[in-house]
Design an enzyme around this catalytic site. Structure first.
Site, PDB file in Angstrom:
ATOM      1  N   HIS A 122      -5.423  23.908  47.776  1.00 31.71           N
ATOM      2  CA  HIS A 122      -4.107  24.548  47.648  1.00 31.71           C
ATOM      3  C   HIS A 122      -3.849  25.481  48.844  1.00 31.71           C
ATOM      4  CE1 HIS A 122      -0.896  26.930  45.626  1.00 31.71           C
ATOM      5  NE2 HIS A 122      -1.454  27.916  46.300  1.00 31.71           N
ATOM      6  N   GLU A 123      -4.841  26.310  49.185  1.00 28.26           N
ATOM      7  CA  GLU A 123      -4.682  27.234  50.319  1.00 28.26           C
ATOM      8  C   GLU A 123      -4.422  26.476  51.620  1.00 28.26           C
ATOM      9  OE1 GLU A 123      -4.345  30.470  50.143  1.00 28.26           O
ATOM     10  OE2 GLU A 123      -4.591  30.290  47.993  1.00 28.26           O
ATOM     11  N   HIS A 148      -0.889  25.633  52.184  1.00 26.48           N
ATOM     12  CA  HIS A 148      -0.075  26.694  52.808  1.00 26.48           C
ATOM     13  C   HIS A 148      -0.164  26.606  54.333  1.00 26.48           C
ATOM     14  CE1 HIS A 148       1.213  28.763  49.269  1.00 26.48           C
ATOM     15  NE2 HIS A 148       0.004  29.048  48.851  1.00 26.48           N
ATOM     16  N   GLU A 197       4.445  27.560  46.865  1.00 25.12           N
ATOM     17  CA  GLU A 197       3.292  27.374  45.984  1.00 25.12           C
ATOM     18  C   GLU A 197       3.254  25.948  45.441  1.00 25.12           C
ATOM     19  OE1 GLU A 197       0.835  29.372  45.790  1.00 25.12           O
ATOM     20  OE2 GLU A 197       1.900  30.836  47.004  1.00 25.12           O
TER      21      GLU A 197
HETATM   22 ZN   LIG Z   1      -0.642  29.746  47.008  1.00 20.99          ZN
END
Ligand SMILES: [Zn+2]
Length: 449
Positions: free
Chosen positions: A291-292, A295, A389
């Protein structure tokens, strides 16, 4: 006459914002109160005991934050009413005179910033103490001793002033010497400072407060390196931060410019002997990092930085147009026009809270004059952040990590005793992250793995 209008407008704006925030908090408080059992959709992932703990924690936190909002509003009003800025300005002047120094604008401004910071630190102390040693303590999150807390606050105070006072002085010098287009120089200075602080913060400032150690060699480290390499993430260093000295809340993030990316894991995120019933398994940690990395892949940091820079330009431009307007100063009890007061008043009252220490001098002007602008801006940024997100989750999913990410999200939710149900309006206004349910639902959509 105009100053009275300004004075009452500032009060009206502050109170409108306060009442709006209070209204949202009360709505959310009702949700905590009225949701007494595990929501249907979460029944197979969330047990009743954890849910009840989360509910009781959320109710306590919410009551406390309502109290804090009221305290803030009363204090803010009292400060406006008693011309606090004027009092601090005069005090700074007389202290300098007492010590036989020339009360030049730069000297007075420096002392003024220091006094204001002492004042704010002292007034926020009882709330911080109560939050850490009563609310967090009661629910088992606080790990700080009183000694650690005091040392931490002193360090924060010193570091903040060492950064903020020189920045304030340079800002005033630019405004005074920059001519008609000083806002351009100010903006350039702001931009350089921001990038500079973001660069030195992790290596020189953050380690003053917490212990960062390289993640030891082992299975997890190898797997993280493999994951980073598989998506061409330029992983430069991999740290473990001892968050467990502060609290049991857990997290992970990455930072750094260009090819020097670092990933930081909170030790509370990992499973260990002390942390046996909490923390994540390796595949879950990798899913969180997936997930990071999303970004990073979608340039979210750069996008946010650009938005901040544009925003800063708008604010400095507005400041340059407003700062010679005498009524603005008179409304706060000044007959002269000290640059710092102009900055503070426009930043703090005209714009909205912009709580980066870099801008403390500017904050006051920006905060009061730009309050409505900042409020709208914050709302847009919060919505944007939720979109980002989802994008990052989507990326983790494309790496085949959807099911582990779901497990990790549920686990973090439990470990942090987050409450799963939110009032929609409260959520739209406050949440930078989508709620657990929204994220699980989205991860389930068009299942890929
Ligand atoms: Zn996040």
């Amino acid at each position: 006459m105009y100053e009275t209008h300004i004075f009452y407008s500032v009060l009206a704006v502050s109170w409108t914002e306060f009442l709006w925030e209070l209204y949202l908090s009360v709505r959310q408080h009702q949700v905590y109160k009225n949701t007494t059992s595990v929501p249907k959709k979460l029944q197979d992932v969330l047990d009743n005991e954890t849910f009840q703990k989360a509910r009781s924690y959320s109710l306590d936190k919410s009551s406390f934050s309502i109290l804090k909002e009221i305290y803030g509003a009363v204090l803010g009003t009292a400060m406006l009413w008693s011309f606090t800025f004027r009092i601090f300005w005069d005090t700074s002047e007389s202290i300098l005179v007492k010590f036989g120094m020339e009360p030049s604008e730069l000297m007075v401004s420096s002392l003024f910033i220091l006094l204001l910071n002492v004042f704010n630190t002292v007034l926020s102390l009882p709330l911080k103490l109560y939050e850490t040693f009563v609310v967090e303590e009661k629910h088992g999150f606080n790990k700080q001793t009183l000694g650690f807390f005091v040392k931490d606050k002193i360090k924060t105070f010193l570091v903040m002033n060492l950064i903020v006072i020189p920045l304030g002085v340079i800002t005033i010098m630019i405004v005074k010497a920059g001519g008609d287009y000083f806002f351009i120089y100010l903006w350039l200075f702001g931009m350089v400072t921001l990038v500079f602080l973001m660069t030195i913060y992790p290596d020189y400032i953050a380690p003053l407060f917490d212990k960062y150690t390289p993640l030891p060699d082992g299975e997890l480290r190898t797997q993280i390196e493999e994951l980073a390499a598989s998506v061409n993430f330029p992983l430069y260093k991999l740290y473990l931060v001892e968050g467990s000295k502060r609290s049991v809340h857990s997290n992970a993030y990455f930072y750094g410019f260009f090819k020097n990316k670092r990933i930081v894991l909170f030790d509370t995120l990992l499973k260990n002997e002390k942390n046996a019933d909490k923390g994540c398994e390796n595949p879950e940690i990798l899913a969180i990092l997936g997930h990071e990395l999303g970004h990073w892949k979608f340039n979210h940091v750069t996008i946010n930085l650009i938005i901040m820079e544009v925003n800063l330009f708008v604010q400095f431009l507005a400041f340059s147009a407003l700062f010679k307007y005498q009524a603005l100063y008179s409304a706060f009890g000044f007959e002269s026009q000290p640059v710092l007061i102009g900055l503070i008043v426009i930043m703090q009252y005209v714009f909205a809270p912009y709580n980066t220490p870099v801008l403390i001098g500017l904050i006051v002007i920006m905060q009061y004059v730009f309050a409505p602008y900042n409020t709208v801006m914050n709302f847009c940024l919060t919505s944007l952040s939720r979109k980002m997100e989802f994008q990052a989750d989507e990326f983790a999913k494309s790496l085949g990590k959807a099911s582990y990410l779901k497990k990790a999200l549920v686990k973090l939710h439990k470990d942090n005793l987050s409450f799963p149900i939110y009032d929609w309006l409260y959520s739209a206004w406050h949440h930078s992250h989508p709620t657990l349910l929204q994220r699980l639902e989205e991860l389930d959509n068009n299942k890929q793995d």
